[in-house]
Design an enzyme around this catalytic site. Sequence first.
Site, mmCIF file in Angstrom:
data_model
loop_
_atom_site.group_PDB
_atom_site.id
_atom_site.type_symbol
_atom_site.label_atom_id
_atom_site.label_comp_id
_atom_site.label_asym_id
_atom_site.label_seq_id
_atom_site.Cartn_x
_atom_site.Cartn_y
_atom_site.Cartn_z
ATOM 1 N N ILE A 18 -15.505 -58.499 -19.485
ATOM 2 C CA ILE A 18 -15.958 -58.795 -18.103
ATOM 3 C C ILE A 18 -15.132 -57.944 -17.130
ATOM 4 C CG2 ILE A 18 -16.617 -60.667 -16.531
ATOM 5 C CD1 ILE A 18 -17.748 -60.867 -19.368
ATOM 6 N N HIS A 19 -15.385 -56.668 -17.202
ATOM 7 C CA HIS A 19 -14.562 -55.668 -16.518
ATOM 8 C C HIS A 19 -14.275 -56.022 -15.053
ATOM 9 C CE1 HIS A 19 -15.461 -53.020 -19.945
ATOM 10 N NE2 HIS A 19 -16.722 -53.352 -19.784
ATOM 11 N N ASP A 20 -15.341 -56.171 -14.280
ATOM 12 C CA ASP A 20 -15.180 -56.294 -12.819
ATOM 13 C C ASP A 20 -14.395 -57.520 -12.406
ATOM 14 O OD1 ASP A 20 -18.557 -55.056 -12.304
ATOM 15 O OD2 ASP A 20 -16.650 -53.980 -12.475
#
Length: 341
Positions: free
Chosen positions: A266-268
């Site tokens: 969940i990069h962001d």
Amino acid sequence: MSPLTPNPMPLSTPYPDSPRRAPLGTRAKPLPLIIDCDPGHDDAMAIAIAIARPELNLLGVTVVAGNSILPNTFLNTRRVLALLGAHDMPVAAGAAVPLVRPLFTAAYVHGESGLEGADLPEPAGRVHEAGAVDLIATLVAASPEPVVLAPLGPLTNIALFIQAHPELISKVSHISWMGGAVGEGNVTSAAEFNVYVDPDAAAVVFASGIPITMVGLDATHLAKMGAAERARLEATGNRAGRVFSDLLGFFEVFYQERYGWDYCAIHDAVAVAHLVDPELVAVVHAAVDIELADLQRGRTVVDWFPDRLRDRGRAASVDVAVGVDSARFADLLVDAIGQFA
Ligand code: RIB
Ligand code: CA
């Protein structure tokens, strides 16, 4: 702070412990924040954190083309705002194409719509018709406190804001950007998606003098959400929990096929969570240069060795994220989503 979770893509060299330079929101003094995004499954979860956490005061959301074309990312953003009950959140569409190059999108990750996999509500949000750059300028100018920008996609809107409003740069306290990588990229071996799409915009932003935390893949690949976290979201019993669980189910397919992982990254959300939790992310002070040409297009060249920096006359002015406490991250995101109806 040492790396917090064994990294599936380990960096080859040890790095010096470096204190964070990003501001930290508190309940007593919430951080004024603007998110620029390209939803995008992980963008959606980052917005949920920004709205749920009392340490942040989300002033508005601007949208850029990236994971999908602008009409899609704009619609997706407004559907997420509706899901999160943020019906009056100022929202504006920005750049439909990068500064110089043609748009490159990521349907292979996020689906044709850019946010496939769940039943999303009709759109909401207070649309700022003058566009993203004007909304950022309006909110920054009106804020009594300097504002943090959290770009979660290509940096096109942020570069255009910097070029159009140099007089407001001093009122931007920090940029917490999801993008780049010390090591391997995810579009090419050299480049992460957000910087690959618009490396020219990244070069403008990194040259602006605004303090930056670069939250790249070396950290965000540790922001894991898998079957256990999906079950926890389902167990919330709320619509947001069900929708985000469904979105995760779709998002995970890319990670299974590309990397063989049983979770998605969940990069962001890490770029936003870093602003509320001082124990979540390990950073290193480094110099970052953006490669613009050819096969290395979009590579973020990161260096922290003092002798090399001295020889190149460069300062370690960027906080580069190099580690995340995965369990702590999952708890933070599940708890945030659990706060919605
Ligand atoms: O490389 C990951 C980044 O590209 C994330 O921001 C994702 O949403 C995509 O925009
Ligand atoms: Ca994104």
